[in-house]
Design a protein around this motif. Structure first.
Motif, short mmCIF file in Angstrom:
data_model
loop_
_atom_site.label_atom_id
_atom_site.label_comp_id
_atom_site.label_asym_id
_atom_site.label_seq_id
_atom_site.Cartn_x
_atom_site.Cartn_y
_atom_site.Cartn_z
N LEU A 1 3.45 -1.38 -0.96
CA LEU A 1 3.13 -1.92 0.36
C LEU A 1 3.28 -0.86 1.44
O LEU A 1 2.48 -0.79 2.37
N ILE A 2 4.32 -0.03 1.31
CA ILE A 2 4.49 1.08 2.24
C ILE A 2 3.27 1.99 2.22
O ILE A 2 2.73 2.40 3.25
N SER A 3 2.81 2.29 1.01
CA SER A 3 1.65 3.15 0.86
C SER A 3 0.41 2.49 1.45
O SER A 3 -0.39 3.13 2.14
N ALA A 4 0.25 1.20 1.17
CA ALA A 4 -0.94 0.49 1.63
C ALA A 4 -1.00 0.38 3.14
O ALA A 4 -2.08 0.34 3.73
N THR A 5 0.13 0.35 3.80
CA THR A 5 0.14 0.23 5.26
C THR A 5 0.05 1.59 5.97
O THR A 5 0.15 1.66 7.18
N GLY A 6 -0.09 2.64 5.21
CA GLY A 6 -0.29 3.95 5.82
C GLY A 6 0.96 4.76 6.00
O GLY A 6 0.88 5.93 6.40
N PHE B 1 1.98 8.29 -5.08
CA PHE B 1 1.13 7.91 -6.21
C PHE B 1 0.21 6.76 -5.83
O PHE B 1 -1.01 6.82 -6.08
N PHE B 2 0.78 5.72 -5.23
CA PHE B 2 -0.05 4.59 -4.83
C PHE B 2 -1.04 5.00 -3.74
O PHE B 2 -2.17 4.51 -3.70
N GLY B 3 -0.60 5.91 -2.87
CA GLY B 3 -1.50 6.39 -1.82
C GLY B 3 -2.69 7.14 -2.38
O GLY B 3 -3.77 7.18 -1.77
N LEU C 1 -3.77 6.55 -5.69
CA LEU C 1 -4.45 5.66 -6.64
C LEU C 1 -5.33 4.64 -5.94
O LEU C 1 -6.51 4.46 -6.33
N PHE C 2 -4.81 3.96 -4.95
CA PHE C 2 -5.55 2.87 -4.33
C PHE C 2 -6.91 3.28 -3.76
O PHE C 2 -7.90 2.58 -3.98
N PRO C 3 -6.99 4.40 -3.02
CA PRO C 3 -8.28 4.76 -2.43
C PRO C 3 -9.39 4.99 -3.46
O PRO C 3 -10.58 4.90 -3.12
N LEU C 4 -9.02 5.30 -4.70
CA LEU C 4 -10.03 5.55 -5.73
C LEU C 4 -10.83 4.30 -6.07
O LEU C 4 -11.95 4.39 -6.57
N PHE C 5 -10.23 3.13 -5.80
CA PHE C 5 -10.87 1.88 -6.23
C PHE C 5 -11.16 0.93 -5.06
O PHE C 5 -11.61 -0.19 -5.27
N ILE C 6 -10.91 1.40 -3.85
CA ILE C 6 -11.12 0.57 -2.67
C ILE C 6 -12.58 0.65 -2.22
O ILE C 6 -13.17 1.74 -2.17
N ASN C 7 -13.14 -0.48 -1.87
CA ASN C 7 -14.46 -0.54 -1.25
C ASN C 7 -14.26 -0.68 0.25
O ASN C 7 -13.85 -1.74 0.72
N PRO C 8 -14.50 0.38 1.03
CA PRO C 8 -14.20 0.33 2.47
C PRO C 8 -15.07 -0.67 3.23
O PRO C 8 -14.74 -1.03 4.36
N ASP C 9 -16.16 -1.11 2.61
CA ASP C 9 -17.05 -2.06 3.29
C ASP C 9 -16.64 -3.51 3.06
O ASP C 9 -17.25 -4.42 3.61
#
Length: 208
Positions: free
Chosen positions: A55-60, A131-133, A135-143
């Motif tokens: 969650l820390i990673s996901a929130t920037g 690691f999560f920072g 990993l997540f962007p590799l599979f995120i669809n920004p649209d």
């Protein structure tokens, strides 16, 4: 999240979860010492800390931590020191059987202590945030909406992480009958302690 994207993400998660690390090592140790049922509380503590770091990673905040080299190194040294301390504790543990073979009585331990130990060991590696920072962007669809995508990825990781931790613990539980002697428990403690110390040193001395 498209199903095909989720499948690719799942493969990445499986590759990460199947590799033994501090969480799995702790669960294996607790499985022998306290039994598989109580180890489930340890595993719950592990994934609690893992979810917090995700969650820390996901929130920037992961990017902020990565940019602050001093903060990163401080957390890394603290985590490494904690794992090394755990290793020393296992080395110095009294050379007695894990439980009495005549009555199969497990040593008393509070469940909150097992949970806390799981949280501390999992949180001892700040690289998980980075690691999560990564990993997540590799599979995120920004649209597409981000929150549902993060929720799917985090839930997937936690479910399989918990499953692998408990899977290793279950396998270890099979050898418990062979560890009911003072000599066997002594060497199990020392092997586990050495691994914890090695992981702690590797974490503390690794490059960013």
């Amino acid at each position: 999240m498209a199903f095909e994207t989720w499948l690719m993400y799942l493969l990445a998660v499986l590759a990460v979860c199947i590799t033994p690390g501090p969480n799995i090592l702790l669960a294996m140790t607790h499985s022998v010492q306290y039994g598989l049922k109580r180890t489930s509380i340890t595993a719950l503590g592990c994934i609690t800390a893992t979810s917090s770091m995700a969650l820390i990673s996901a929130t920037g905040l992961g990017a902020l931590l990565l940019a602050s080299e001093n903060a990163f190194h401080l957390l890394k040294w603290m985590g490494g020191a904690y794992l090394f301390y755990m290793g020393i504790s296992l080395w110095l543990k009294k050379e007695s059987a894990f439980f009495d073979a005549t009555c199969n009585a497990r040593p008393a331990v509070r469940l909150r202590r097992l949970y806390a130990r799981g949280v501390m060991v999992s949180a001892s590696n700040p690289k998980a945030i980075i690691f999560f920072g990564a990993l997540f962007p590799l599979f995120i669809n920004p649209d597409a909406p981000l929150a549902p995508q993060f929720a799917i990825m985090l839930t997937t990781f936690l479910v399989f992480s918990y499953g692998f931790i408990m899977g290793y613990a279950a396998l270890t539980a099979k050898i418990t009958p062979y560890l009911r002697t003072r000599r066997a428990s002594k060497w199990f403690n020392r092997m586990s302690g050495s691994l914890f110390m090695g992981i702690g040193l590797a974490l503390a001395t690794s490059e960013k």
